[in-house]
Design a protein around this motif. Sequence first.
Motif, PDB file in Angstrom:
ATOM      1  N   ARG A 263       0.833  -1.205   0.000  1.00 45.18           N
ATOM      2  CA  ARG A 263       0.000   0.000   0.000  1.00 45.18           C
ATOM      3  C   ARG A 263       0.870   1.259   0.000  1.00 45.18           C
ATOM      4  NH1 ARG A 263      -1.220   3.912   3.156  1.00 45.18           N
ATOM      5  NH2 ARG A 263      -0.316   2.970   5.024  1.00 45.18           N
ATOM      6  N   ILE A 264       1.816   1.308   0.897  1.00 44.68           N
ATOM      7  CA  ILE A 264       2.684   2.484   1.003  1.00 44.68           C
ATOM      8  C   ILE A 264       3.462   2.694  -0.293  1.00 44.68           C
ATOM      9  CG2 ILE A 264       4.734   3.392   2.185  1.00 44.68           C
ATOM     10  CD1 ILE A 264       3.569   1.940   4.748  1.00 44.68           C
ATOM     11  N   GLY A 265       4.055   1.623  -0.821  1.00 42.93           N
ATOM     12  CA  GLY A 265       4.847   1.736  -2.043  1.00 42.93           C
ATOM     13  C   GLY A 265       4.018   2.139  -3.245  1.00 42.93           C
ATOM     14  N   LEU A 266       2.847   1.532  -3.404  1.00 41.17           N
ATOM     15  CA  LEU A 266       2.000   1.841  -4.569  1.00 41.17           C
ATOM     16  C   LEU A 266       1.371   3.222  -4.462  1.00 41.17           C
ATOM     17  CD1 LEU A 266       0.437  -1.678  -5.074  1.00 41.17           C
ATOM     18  CD2 LEU A 266       2.050  -0.523  -6.612  1.00 41.17           C
ATOM     19  N   GLU A 267       1.005   3.652  -3.261  1.00 42.11           N
ATOM     20  CA  GLU A 267       0.481   5.017  -3.107  1.00 42.11           C
ATOM     21  C   GLU A 267       1.535   6.041  -3.499  1.00 42.11           C
ATOM     22  OE1 GLU A 267      -1.014   5.276   0.909  1.00 42.11           O
ATOM     23  OE2 GLU A 267      -2.963   4.421   0.329  1.00 42.11           O
ATOM     24  N   ARG A 268       2.777   5.793  -3.141  1.00 43.69           N
ATOM     25  CA  ARG A 268       3.863   6.713  -3.512  1.00 43.69           C
ATOM     26  C   ARG A 268       4.061   6.749  -5.029  1.00 43.69           C
ATOM     27  NH1 ARG A 268      10.132   6.117  -2.488  1.00 43.69           N
ATOM     28  NH2 ARG A 268      10.746   8.286  -2.692  1.00 43.69           N
ATOM     29  N   ILE A 269       3.973   5.605  -5.665  1.00 37.67           N
ATOM     30  CA  ILE A 269       4.123   5.543  -7.123  1.00 37.67           C
ATOM     31  C   ILE A 269       2.957   6.244  -7.819  1.00 37.67           C
ATOM     32  CG2 ILE A 269       4.112   3.932  -9.082  1.00 37.67           C
ATOM     33  CD1 ILE A 269       5.856   2.068  -7.257  1.00 37.67           C
ATOM     34  N   VAL A 270       1.746   6.069  -7.304  1.00 34.43           N
ATOM     35  CA  VAL A 270       0.585   6.772  -7.871  1.00 34.43           C
ATOM     36  C   VAL A 270       0.749   8.279  -7.707  1.00 34.43           C
ATOM     37  CG1 VAL A 270      -1.891   7.195  -7.538  1.00 34.43           C
ATOM     38  CG2 VAL A 270      -1.041   4.857  -7.780  1.00 34.43           C
ATOM     39  N   LYS A 271       1.288   8.718  -6.581  1.00 35.50           N
ATOM     40  CA  LYS A 271       1.503  10.167  -6.377  1.00 35.50           C
ATOM     41  C   LYS A 271       2.460  10.736  -7.418  1.00 35.50           C
ATOM     42  CE  LYS A 271       0.431  10.499  -1.506  1.00 35.50           C
ATOM     43  NZ  LYS A 271       0.926  10.601  -0.142  1.00 35.50           N
ATOM     44  N   VAL A 272       3.524  10.013  -7.747  1.00 37.46           N
ATOM     45  CA  VAL A 272       4.465  10.531  -8.747  1.00 37.46           C
ATOM     46  C   VAL A 272       3.840  10.500 -10.132  1.00 37.46           C
ATOM     47  CG1 VAL A 272       5.810   8.444  -9.333  1.00 37.46           C
ATOM     48  CG2 VAL A 272       6.914  10.680  -9.328  1.00 37.46           C
ATOM     49  N   LEU A 273       3.002   9.514 -10.418  1.00 37.24           N
ATOM     50  CA  LEU A 273       2.262   9.497 -11.673  1.00 37.24           C
ATOM     51  C   LEU A 273       1.389  10.762 -11.788  1.00 37.24           C
ATOM     52  CD1 LEU A 273       1.010   8.096 -14.246  1.00 37.24           C
ATOM     53  CD2 LEU A 273      -0.673   7.097 -12.668  1.00 37.24           C
ATOM     54  N   ILE A 274       0.664  11.059 -10.751  1.00 33.71           N
ATOM     55  CA  ILE A 274      -0.225  12.227 -10.744  1.00 33.71           C
ATOM     56  C   ILE A 274       0.577  13.526 -10.844  1.00 33.71           C
ATOM     57  CG2 ILE A 274      -1.831  13.540  -9.300  1.00 33.71           C
ATOM     58  CD1 ILE A 274      -2.815  10.737  -8.300  1.00 33.71           C
ATOM     59  N   GLU A 275       1.702  13.586 -10.149  1.00 33.20           N
ATOM     60  CA  GLU A 275       2.527  14.802 -10.156  1.00 33.20           C
ATOM     61  C   GLU A 275       3.055  15.149 -11.540  1.00 33.20           C
ATOM     62  OE1 GLU A 275       6.905  16.160  -8.458  1.00 33.20           O
ATOM     63  OE2 GLU A 275       5.861  14.503  -7.484  1.00 33.20           O
ATOM     64  N   TYR A 276       3.477  14.151 -12.301  1.00 34.60           N
ATOM     65  CA  TYR A 276       4.113  14.401 -13.594  1.00 34.60           C
ATOM     66  C   TYR A 276       3.147  14.345 -14.789  1.00 34.60           C
ATOM     67  CZ  TYR A 276       8.835  14.350 -11.693  1.00 34.60           C
ATOM     68  OH  TYR A 276       9.982  14.655 -11.026  1.00 34.60           O
ATOM     69  N   THR A 277       1.942  13.875 -14.575  1.00 34.46           N
ATOM     70  CA  THR A 277       1.052  13.580 -15.696  1.00 34.46           C
ATOM     71  C   THR A 277      -0.050  14.615 -15.827  1.00 34.46           C
ATOM     72  OG1 THR A 277       1.513  11.225 -15.416  1.00 34.46           O
ATOM     73  CG2 THR A 277      -0.448  11.799 -16.661  1.00 34.46           C
ATOM     74  N   ASP A 278      -0.374  14.952 -17.074  1.00 37.36           N
ATOM     75  CA  ASP A 278      -1.482  15.880 -17.364  1.00 37.36           C
ATOM     76  C   ASP A 278      -2.777  15.075 -17.461  1.00 37.36           C
ATOM     77  OD1 ASP A 278       0.350  17.978 -17.537  1.00 37.36           O
ATOM     78  OD2 ASP A 278       0.655  17.646 -19.680  1.00 37.36           O
ATOM     79  N   PHE A 279      -3.568  15.161 -16.422  1.00 36.55           N
ATOM     80  CA  PHE A 279      -4.880  14.496 -16.424  1.00 36.55           C
ATOM     81  C   PHE A 279      -5.949  15.524 -16.737  1.00 36.55           C
ATOM     82  CE2 PHE A 279      -2.624  11.271 -14.002  1.00 36.55           C
ATOM     83  CZ  PHE A 279      -3.149  10.104 -14.525  1.00 36.55           C
TER      84      PHE A 279
END
Length: 163
Positions: A147-163
Motif C-alpha cells: 500500500r505504502i509503495g504503490l500510493e507513492r508511485i501513484v503520487k508521482v504518476l499524478i505529479e508528472y502527468t497531465d490528467f
Amino acid sequence: MIEVPDLANLSKEVFYELLYRQARAMFEDEHDAIANMANLSALLFYSMENINWAGFYLLKNEDELVLGPFQGKPACVRIKVGSGVCGTAVKKEKTLIVDDVHQFPGHIACDSASNSEIVVPMIKNKKMLGVLDIDSPMLKRFSEADRIGLERIVKVLIEYTDF
C-alpha cells in the motif's frame, strides 16, 4: 528503452524505492496520461511477483469507472462507483487491500483466477481521477508495505502527468 529490473529477493521497501525511481524517470519527460498509465501498468505487471492483472480504471462521470491502460487478461469495461473493490475505493477515497476477493461483498469477478486485490485511488487537487488496480491469484498477496509503495508511485504518476 526502459529496462525492467530484476527485483527478486529485495525487501519490499527497497523494491518499491527502485520502482518509484524508475517510474519517476519514465514520467519526467512524458506527461501524456495514457502513455504514462500504459508504461506504469507494464512496469508493475512485469516487476511484481504473483500478480495476474495491473491497470487503471478512470472516472468518466460521477458514477462510473471505465477501463484504462492495463496488462493482463481482458477486463470488465465499466464499473459503477460503489460497486466491487474499485468502485468502493473510489467511493471511500482510500486504498483498499482485499485478502480474499471472494469474501468481498459485491466483488466483480473479471478473472476467476484472481483471489486478492489492491486498489489505489488517484486523486489530484481533491478531484478523483480513477484507480490503480492490481490483482493476484494468491490469497493475502498484498500488505501494508505494498500500500505504502504503490500510493507513492501513484503520487508521482499524478505529479508528472497531465490528467
